[in-house]
Scaffold this active site. Structure first.
Site, short mmCIF file in Angstrom:
data_model
loop_
_atom_site.label_atom_id
_atom_site.label_comp_id
_atom_site.label_asym_id
_atom_site.label_seq_id
_atom_site.Cartn_x
_atom_site.Cartn_y
_atom_site.Cartn_z
N ARG A 65 3.34 7.64 9.54
CA ARG A 65 4.35 6.57 9.47
C ARG A 65 5.64 7.05 8.82
NH1 ARG A 65 -0.52 4.24 8.65
NH2 ARG A 65 -0.34 4.34 6.39
N GLU A 119 -5.55 7.84 -2.05
CA GLU A 119 -6.11 6.60 -2.58
C GLU A 119 -7.50 6.40 -1.98
OE1 GLU A 119 -3.95 3.15 -1.47
OE2 GLU A 119 -5.03 1.82 -2.81
P1 AMP Z 1 -1.03 8.35 -1.88
O1 AMP Z 1 -1.17 9.83 -1.69
O2 AMP Z 1 -2.19 7.74 -2.57
O3 AMP Z 1 0.31 7.98 -2.52
O4 AMP Z 1 -1.07 7.69 -0.43
C1 AMP Z 1 0.06 7.62 0.34
C2 AMP Z 1 -0.25 7.78 1.79
O5 AMP Z 1 -1.37 7.01 2.21
C3 AMP Z 1 0.92 7.32 2.60
O6 AMP Z 1 1.13 8.24 3.67
C4 AMP Z 1 0.54 5.96 3.10
O7 AMP Z 1 0.91 5.80 4.44
C5 AMP Z 1 -0.96 5.87 2.95
N1 AMP Z 1 -1.41 4.71 2.17
C6 AMP Z 1 -2.01 4.73 0.94
N2 AMP Z 1 -2.33 3.52 0.53
C7 AMP Z 1 -1.91 2.67 1.48
C8 AMP Z 1 -1.95 1.25 1.64
N3 AMP Z 1 -2.48 0.45 0.69
N4 AMP Z 1 -1.41 0.71 2.76
C9 AMP Z 1 -0.86 1.51 3.70
N5 AMP Z 1 -0.81 2.85 3.63
C10 AMP Z 1 -1.32 3.43 2.53
#
Ligand code: AMP
Length: 182
Positions: free
Chosen positions: A70, A107
């Site tokens: 995205r 996450e």
């Molecule tokens: P992080 O590495 O935990 O900051 O996760 C970020 C990545 O995971 C991004 O590329 C987001 O598109 C996706 N992502 C993580 N959590 C969500 C969420 N709650 N909703 C949508 N996309 C998420």
């Protein structure tokens, strides 16, 4: 809207109405932030792109990195508007050329991202964009890849920041603009 760096004059708060919460996707306990309603509204989409262009446009950006998948949607039009190159940070095995890769915790789950070694030149000023800042592992990993190739991260931009996961703490002192906070 808030930032550690530049603050756009555009009212991004109205974008909140175009973000849809999808509970328990892709797995139980995760509230997925679905941005497709925003993407399908031409005016909202342009407002989002304008916000990043206004915020980072004065900084002399050479390259805009979008994080698969995205992040590509945000980064390509911003790169075009800034007259900068668009660089995709892709999941493992997708880029054909010599690559640098980094693995990190998400996450939900774990992942590896790659950049083409020749995508960022030494000394280039690089903006990193993604849709959501959650735990920060993804963006921090891409920042590492950029600096490992000799680039300089001039900022991180996100449509959405999930404040309760404190991803910002992984991004050090870099400028950061998140249009919406949850
Ligand atoms: P992080 O590495 O935990 O900051 O996760 C970020 C990545 O995971 C991004 O590329 C987001 O598109 C996706 N992502 C993580 N959590 C969500 C969420 N709650 N909703 C949508 N996309 C998420």
């Amino acid at each position: 809207m808030s930032a550690t760096g530049p603050s756009p004059s555009i009212d991004a708060e109205r974008l909140r109405a175009f973000v849809r919460d999808v509970p328990d996707f892709p797995e139980p306990g995760i509230v997925f932030k679905d941005i497709t309603p925003l993407l399908s509204d031409a005016d909202a989409f342009r407002t989002m792109i304008d916000a990043f262009v206004v915020a980072f446009g004065r900084g002399g950006v050479d390259a805009v990195v979008g994080i698969e998948s995205r992040g590509f949607i945000l980064a390509a039009p911003v790169a075009d508007r800034l007259g900068a190159s668009f660089v995709p940070a892709r999941k493992a095995g997708k880029l054909p050329g010599p690559t640098r890769s980094v693995s990190y915790a998400l996450e939900y789950g774990e992942a590896t991202l790659e950049l083409h070694e020749d995508a960022i030149g030494a000394g280039q000023r690089v903006l990193v964009l993604d849709d959501v800042l959650a735990t920060g592992g993804t963006a921090a990993a891409v920042g590492e890849l950029v600096t490992g190739l000799g680039g300089s991260v001039v900022g991180f931009g996100f449509l959405i920041e999930l404040d309760f996961l404190d991803g910002a703490s992984k991004l050090g002192d870099h400028e950061r603009l998140s249009l919406l906070h949850y």
